[in-house]
Every structure is written in C-alpha cells, then in structure tokens.
Enzyme design. Structure first.
Site, PDB file in Angstrom:
ATOM      1  N   LYS A  61      18.439   6.533  -3.429  1.00 17.46           N
ATOM      2  CA  LYS A  61      17.192   6.470  -4.207  1.00 17.46           C
ATOM      3  C   LYS A  61      15.990   6.375  -3.269  1.00 17.46           C
ATOM      4  O   LYS A  61      15.005   7.087  -3.422  1.00 17.46           O
ATOM      5  CB  LYS A  61      17.227   5.247  -5.131  1.00 17.46           C
ATOM      6  CG  LYS A  61      15.882   4.883  -5.708  1.00 17.46           C
ATOM      7  CD  LYS A  61      15.941   3.653  -6.581  1.00 17.46           C
ATOM      8  CE  LYS A  61      15.704   2.352  -5.878  1.00 17.46           C
ATOM      9  NZ  LYS A  61      14.321   2.129  -5.402  1.00 17.46           N
ATOM     10  N   ASN A  62      16.088   5.495  -2.271  1.00 18.38           N
ATOM     11  CA  ASN A  62      14.922   5.246  -1.422  1.00 18.38           C
ATOM     12  C   ASN A  62      14.647   6.376  -0.423  1.00 18.38           C
ATOM     13  O   ASN A  62      13.585   6.417   0.180  1.00 18.38           O
ATOM     14  CB  ASN A  62      15.067   3.911  -0.675  1.00 18.38           C
ATOM     15  CG  ASN A  62      14.824   2.734  -1.612  1.00 18.38           C
ATOM     16  OD1 ASN A  62      14.474   2.922  -2.776  1.00 18.38           O
ATOM     17  ND2 ASN A  62      15.016   1.532  -1.107  1.00 18.38           N
ATOM     18  N   CYS A  81       4.268  -6.734  -8.707  1.00 18.66           N
ATOM     19  CA  CYS A  81       5.723  -6.601  -8.671  1.00 18.66           C
ATOM     20  C   CYS A  81       6.333  -7.982  -8.595  1.00 18.66           C
ATOM     21  O   CYS A  81       5.817  -8.860  -7.907  1.00 18.66           O
ATOM     22  CB  CYS A  81       6.113  -5.769  -7.460  1.00 18.66           C
ATOM     23  SG  CYS A  81       7.870  -5.698  -7.243  1.00 18.66           S
ATOM     24  N   ARG A  91       2.929  -7.339  -2.805  1.00 19.61           N
ATOM     25  CA  ARG A  91       3.130  -5.960  -2.346  1.00 19.61           C
ATOM     26  C   ARG A  91       1.868  -5.089  -2.358  1.00 19.61           C
ATOM     27  O   ARG A  91       1.775  -4.116  -3.104  1.00 19.61           O
ATOM     28  CB  ARG A  91       4.252  -5.294  -3.152  1.00 19.61           C
ATOM     29  CG  ARG A  91       5.551  -6.028  -3.025  1.00 19.61           C
ATOM     30  CD  ARG A  91       6.676  -5.359  -3.760  1.00 19.61           C
ATOM     31  NE  ARG A  91       7.302  -4.303  -2.984  1.00 19.61           N
ATOM     32  CZ  ARG A  91       8.373  -3.638  -3.400  1.00 19.61           C
ATOM     33  NH1 ARG A  91       8.913  -3.896  -4.558  1.00 19.61           N
ATOM     34  NH2 ARG A  91       8.909  -2.706  -2.639  1.00 19.61           N
ATOM     35  N   LYS A 139       1.680  -3.847  10.729  1.00 22.99           N
ATOM     36  CA  LYS A 139       2.936  -4.497  10.341  1.00 22.99           C
ATOM     37  C   LYS A 139       3.910  -3.376  10.004  1.00 22.99           C
ATOM     38  O   LYS A 139       3.467  -2.314   9.565  1.00 22.99           O
ATOM     39  CB  LYS A 139       2.624  -5.339   9.095  1.00 22.99           C
ATOM     40  CG  LYS A 139       3.755  -6.081   8.484  1.00 22.99           C
ATOM     41  CD  LYS A 139       3.235  -6.899   7.298  1.00 22.99           C
ATOM     42  CE  LYS A 139       4.390  -7.560   6.589  1.00 22.99           C
ATOM     43  NZ  LYS A 139       3.958  -8.319   5.427  1.00 22.99           N
ATOM     44  N   ASP A 190      17.118  -5.676   0.690  1.00 26.43           N
ATOM     45  CA  ASP A 190      17.695  -5.139  -0.548  1.00 26.43           C
ATOM     46  C   ASP A 190      19.161  -5.536  -0.739  1.00 26.43           C
ATOM     47  O   ASP A 190      19.758  -5.210  -1.775  1.00 26.43           O
ATOM     48  CB  ASP A 190      17.562  -3.610  -0.584  1.00 26.43           C
ATOM     49  CG  ASP A 190      16.131  -3.172  -0.848  1.00 26.43           C
ATOM     50  OD1 ASP A 190      15.285  -4.029  -1.142  1.00 26.43           O
ATOM     51  OD2 ASP A 190      15.849  -1.956  -0.757  1.00 26.43           O
ATOM     52  N   ARG A 238      17.208   1.365 -12.773  1.00 26.64           N
ATOM     53  CA  ARG A 238      16.236   2.000 -11.865  1.00 26.64           C
ATOM     54  C   ARG A 238      16.919   2.524 -10.611  1.00 26.64           C
ATOM     55  O   ARG A 238      16.418   3.457  -9.989  1.00 26.64           O
ATOM     56  CB  ARG A 238      15.180   0.974 -11.433  1.00 26.64           C
ATOM     57  CG  ARG A 238      14.175   0.629 -12.499  1.00 26.64           C
ATOM     58  CD  ARG A 238      13.108  -0.274 -11.933  1.00 26.64           C
ATOM     59  NE  ARG A 238      12.613   0.260 -10.668  1.00 26.64           N
ATOM     60  CZ  ARG A 238      12.048  -0.470  -9.718  1.00 26.64           C
ATOM     61  NH1 ARG A 238      11.900  -1.765  -9.867  1.00 26.64           N
ATOM     62  NH2 ARG A 238      11.623   0.096  -8.601  1.00 26.64           N
TER      63      ARG A 238
HETATM   64  C1  UD1 Z   1      10.670  -0.218   0.670  1.00 26.57           C
HETATM   65  C2  UD1 Z   1      11.860  -0.019  -0.246  1.00 26.57           C
HETATM   66  C3  UD1 Z   1      12.345  -1.366  -0.770  1.00 26.57           C
HETATM   67  C4  UD1 Z   1      12.639  -2.296   0.396  1.00 26.57           C
HETATM   68  C5  UD1 Z   1      11.450  -2.383   1.334  1.00 26.57           C
HETATM   69  C6  UD1 Z   1      11.753  -3.184   2.596  1.00 26.57           C
HETATM   70  C7  UD1 Z   1      11.538   2.151  -1.249  1.00 26.57           C
HETATM   71  C8  UD1 Z   1      11.177   2.949  -2.433  1.00 26.57           C
HETATM   72  N1  UD1 Z   1      11.449   0.827  -1.353  1.00 26.57           N
HETATM   73  O1  UD1 Z   1       9.628  -0.801  -0.091  1.00 26.57           O
HETATM   74  O2  UD1 Z   1      13.527  -1.145  -1.546  1.00 26.57           O
HETATM   75  O3  UD1 Z   1      12.928  -3.589  -0.105  1.00 26.57           O
HETATM   76  O4  UD1 Z   1      11.044  -1.063   1.758  1.00 26.57           O
HETATM   77  O5  UD1 Z   1      12.834  -2.650   3.258  1.00 26.57           O
HETATM   78  O6  UD1 Z   1      11.927   2.694  -0.228  1.00 26.57           O
HETATM   79  N2  UD1 Z   1       3.057  -4.682   2.851  1.00 26.57           N
HETATM   80  C9  UD1 Z   1       1.736  -5.005   2.924  1.00 26.57           C
HETATM   81  N3  UD1 Z   1       0.807  -4.000   2.817  1.00 26.57           N
HETATM   82  C10 UD1 Z   1       1.164  -2.695   2.637  1.00 26.57           C
HETATM   83  C11 UD1 Z   1       2.527  -2.378   2.573  1.00 26.57           C
HETATM   84  C12 UD1 Z   1       3.459  -3.387   2.692  1.00 26.57           C
HETATM   85  O7  UD1 Z   1       1.379  -6.166   3.088  1.00 26.57           O
HETATM   86  O8  UD1 Z   1       0.277  -1.830   2.547  1.00 26.57           O
HETATM   87  C13 UD1 Z   1       4.074  -5.752   2.961  1.00 26.57           C
HETATM   88  C14 UD1 Z   1       4.917  -5.889   1.688  1.00 26.57           C
HETATM   89  O9  UD1 Z   1       4.307  -6.705   0.735  1.00 26.57           O
HETATM   90  C15 UD1 Z   1       6.197  -6.483   2.247  1.00 26.57           C
HETATM   91  C16 UD1 Z   1       6.317  -5.833   3.626  1.00 26.57           C
HETATM   92  O10 UD1 Z   1       5.000  -5.382   3.966  1.00 26.57           O
HETATM   93  O11 UD1 Z   1       6.075  -7.868   2.386  1.00 26.57           O
HETATM   94  C17 UD1 Z   1       7.275  -4.675   3.712  1.00 26.57           C
HETATM   95  O12 UD1 Z   1       6.986  -3.749   2.678  1.00 26.57           O
HETATM   96  P1  UD1 Z   1       7.333  -2.203   2.798  1.00 26.57           P
HETATM   97  O13 UD1 Z   1       8.192  -2.004   3.994  1.00 26.57           O
HETATM   98  O14 UD1 Z   1       6.076  -1.421   2.720  1.00 26.57           O
HETATM   99  O15 UD1 Z   1       8.195  -1.984   1.501  1.00 26.57           O
HETATM  100  P2  UD1 Z   1       8.132  -0.801   0.451  1.00 26.57           P
HETATM  101  O16 UD1 Z   1       7.858   0.486   1.147  1.00 26.57           O
HETATM  102  O17 UD1 Z   1       7.280  -1.199  -0.671  1.00 26.57           O
END
Ligand code: UD1
Length: 417
Positions: A22-23, A116, A121, A161, A305, A397
């Site tokens: 999915k991801n 969320c 997020r 980050k 996850d 989902r």
């Molecule tokens: C993706 C995965 C999700 C997984 C996560 C971490 C998909 C569709 N989803 O989510 O299943 O749990 O990676 O492996 O692939 N953050 C910020 N600002 C931003 C973006 C992120 O502060 O602009 C923070 C988030 O709140 C979180 C951390 O960075 O604490 C990591 O998030 P991120 O790696 O971006 O996760 P997703 O891409 O949302």
C-alpha cells in the site's frame, strides 16, 4: 457497521501470499500524474486507501480502469489541479499529489490532510522543501494554494527531519524541475526505493549518491510505463508476528526477505524459528518468548507500523519488555484495548512497559487506527474465547483480504454486519 468476530487460541498453519505494498502504491499513483500518457501498474493491493487515491486521481482528470488485475491510468486528458478536502481528509498520502501537480502545471490547490489519530502529522517539511524549488504558497481555510511562478527550479535541499512523505513529494516534484536537485537526509524506506525505480523506468534521471542523498536531473516529460509494485513489508511482518503469537507454522510467500532483516532478526531473538528462502520466509512460533527492548526508527530501524503488532507478542514474553515509539507522538491507542484483554502495559510519554506472561481473554474491542486494528486481531487470535472488533474500516484501509488469508491458515474469523 461491519465487525470482525474472532475465536482464539488455535495455531495458524499453512502459507500466506503477501500482497503489493500500500505504502509503495500510494506515492507511485501520485507520481503517475507526471505523465501525459499511460501508466500500467501491477500488484496494487485492493484496499480502501488505494481506492481513495484512485478516486483522487479521477477527480484530477485521470481515466482509470482495472483490466486483468492491472491498473491502467490514462492521463491524456488529465488537467485539473484541485484536490478536495473530501478526498484528502481520510488519507494523509493525498498531500503527495501536490508535488506532481506543481511540477506539471506550476500551480495547485490541495487540501491539508485532516488531523490524524496517531499524531498531529503536519506537512511543514513538504512545504518548506517545495519552496526551495521555487514554490510560493499560502494556506487559506485548510487548503494549500501553491504556485511556481517560474516553474520548479532544481535546488539543494536538506530535510530538517527524516520524512517518508516529504522525501516522496520532493523526488516526484524534482523529477520534472529545471536543472539539478540534490536531496539529503532523505528517508530510505524500501517504498521510496520502489518509487525511484518506477520513476527511473519512466525516463527520469535519478541517482542515489550517498546513503540518504539523491541527485535528480529534471527531465521534460515521462514516458509510458508498466511497473509492478513491491511486496507489502508491513503485511509480511504482521503475518510473521501472527505465526509467532499463535505458536503457528507459516510460510510467508512473495517477499524479499532481506528487506525485512531487522524484523526477522528481532523475531529470531524473541525465540521464533525462521528459515529463509529466496522469496519465502518459513516461521515456526515458540511457546517460550523472550523479552526484548525495541524502539521504532526510520528504515532500516524497526518500523513504527509494526509497533502495535510486536507489542502483542511481547505480552507473551517471559519478562517485561520496553518499547519506545520514536516516530509518532500518540501511537499507543491500542494499549487501552489490549489491557482490557488482560495485557499489563503501562505508558509513560513515548515509552511503553509491556509486562509478560499474559493470558489474553476475548473481549468486545474498538479499533482506532490501521495498525492498532490489526494488533487487536493478533491478540484475539491468541486469546481464549470470542472477541468482537468494531470499527474495522480502519483495517480495510490497508490489509487486503485479511480474513480470507487468516481463515485459509486456520483462524476462526468472520466478518459480520
Ligand atoms: C509514512 C507511512 C506511514 C509510516 C510513516 C513512518 C505512507 C503512506 N505512510 O507516513 O505508514 O508510519 O511513514 O514510517 O507511506 N512530520 C513533520 N512534518 C512533515 C512531515 C512529517 O513533522 O511535514 C513528522 C510526522 O508527524 C512524524 C514524522 O515526521 O512524526 C515522520 O513522518 P513521515 O515519515 O512523514 O510519515 P508519513 O509519510 O506521513
């Protein structure tokens, strides 16, 4: 509303075929927007998030159909740049259409993803990085209004980050930007490598130049492409844990074991017997489970996850274990439900102390997010008696045919209305 009924305490035995990821599918579907032509995708999982993303693409003007299990995306008339709240609110990955729309048209209006359950997020890292490619944006009433007055222009970007989504959005956007982009401090999850492979196959010029750095020379357009999505490593990890928690004997098929080395090593340390073949993992669960301390981390660390699922297994360990959740701030919502089944887990900030030697008892339960839902199924599979899991739309989902797959290996599980 649909529920799952699970009658626990029997061992799983047989083989499970793992679906497409999915991801990995979600960013690749978003990246298909770069194309003015056709994109053919194999091995997409039939789950709700993929339906939501294809609805989003349709709302943007893509023509989409499934033929012989292959998704065909025809973008010859794709011309819209507006991603509505109704489609982005249920799935954070909706924000991934921002990068490709900006790359293709120079402007877009995309809803911010809704709040969320597992944390706030934000998307600040996506937006900061896009502005370094020349994007100007404003946030008005929950929408990002973004324009690139001179088109996207390659740049050097170091992510503040590690973010999976921001890395994906930027890779896609930079693929059509003018000139060269260097991205550093990138996430290197296997799904990102799948996205990069997809883009390279479609004619993009992308190279890994260091462990977390990419060099992208923008191209003018991408060509017709046919691509097969990688396996779902989180689904694979979930069924490996299902075997361990039921003292079962499962062959997990259609996987690339080296991609989930971290998880396999942890399961071995805990006590499972694991035998690895080229595209298969054979696991035999052990009655004795050893405690272990785990912290979640960006790949190649232990995935957030799978945190809820491994927690269920550690409830069965000989002593207490500690889990530290280092990715999301509020990802312990499964704990209250697991404790209602007899677990003894206490939370302190982002740390969970998981006491061992638990005998789970079936209960009526409430799913709160995708991975939390599946952790309740794992506990229910081990529990004595019947469990009823409510709000399983979360589960739908991301897990393809979960009850079918579990039933085939001996689980007593059924969906009821
Ligand atoms: C993706 C995965 C999700 C997984 C996560 C971490 C998909 C569709 N989803 O989510 O299943 O749990 O990676 O492996 O692939 N953050 C910020 N600002 C931003 C973006 C992120 O502060 O602009 C923070 C988030 O709140 C979180 C951390 O960075 O604490 C990591 O998030 P991120 O790696 O971006 O996760 P997703 O891409 O949302």
């Amino acid at each position: 509303m649909q529920k799952l009924e699970v009658f626990g305490a029997n061992k799983l035995k047989g083989q499970i075929e793992i679906s497409g990821s999915k991801n990995a599918s979600l960013p690749i579907l978003a990246a298909s927007l770069l194309s003015y032509k056709k994109v053919y995708l194999n091995n997409l999982p039939r789950v709700k998030d993929i339906e939501t993303m294809t609805s989003l693409l349709k709302s943007l003007g893509s023509k989409i159909k499934f033929k012989n299990n292959k998704l065909i995306i025809d973008n010859t008339k794709q011309n819209k740049r507006f991603a509505s709240y109704s489609l982005v609110k249920t799935m954070r990955a909706g924000i991934l259409v921002l990068g490709p729309l900006l790359a293709k048209f120079g402007n877009a209006k995309v809803s911010l993803p809704g709040g969320c359950a597992i944390g706030t997020r934000p998307v600040d890292i996506h937006l900061d990085a896009l502005s370094k490619l020349g994007v100007k944006y404003k946030i008005i009433q929950g929408y990002v209004y973004a324009t690139a007055p001179k088109g996207l222009i390659g740049s050097k970007i170091r992510f503040s980050k590690i973010s999976v989504g921001a890395t994906e959005n930027l890779i896609i956007a930079a693929s059509l930007a003018k000139g060269t982009t260097i991205l550093s401090n990138c996430a290197i999850e296997p799904e990102i490598k799948d996205l990069v492979n997809f883009l390279i196959k479609s004619g993009c010029n992308i190279k890994w130049i260091a462990k977390r750095s990419l060099k992208i020379n923008g191209v003018k357009e991408i060509s017709d492409i046919s691509y097969s999505i990688m396996f779902d490593r989180i689904e694979a990890g979930t069924y490996l844990i299902a075997a361990a928690v039921t003292e079962g004997n499962l062959k997990i098929k259609n996987v690339i074991p080296k991609i989930i080395k971290t998880e396999i090593n942890i399961l071995k340390k805990i006590g499972a017997k694991i035998n690895i073949k080229k595209n298969e993992i054979h696991i035999i669960g052990n009655k004795k489970i050893k405690s272990i301390n785990i912290k979640t981390a960006a790949y190649p660390g232990f995935p957030t996850d799978l945190q809820a699922q491994i927690m269920v297994l550690l409830c069965k360990a000989n002593k207490h274990s500690n889990i530290k959740e280092d990715i999301f701030e509020n990802r312990f919502m499964h704990v209250a439900e697991l404790n209602r089944m007899g677990a003894k887990i206490s939370i302190n900030g982002n740390k969970a102390k998981v006491n061992g030697n638990v005998n789970f008892a079936g209960a009526e339960l409430m799913a709160t997010d995708l991975r939390a839902s599946v952790s309740l199924i794992l506990a229910a599979l081990n529990a004595k008696g019947k469990s009823v899991i409510n709000r399983i739309y979360h589960l739908d989902r991301g897990y393809e045919n979960i009850e079918k797959k579990l039933k085939k290996v001996g689980a007593k599980i059924r969906r009821v209305n």
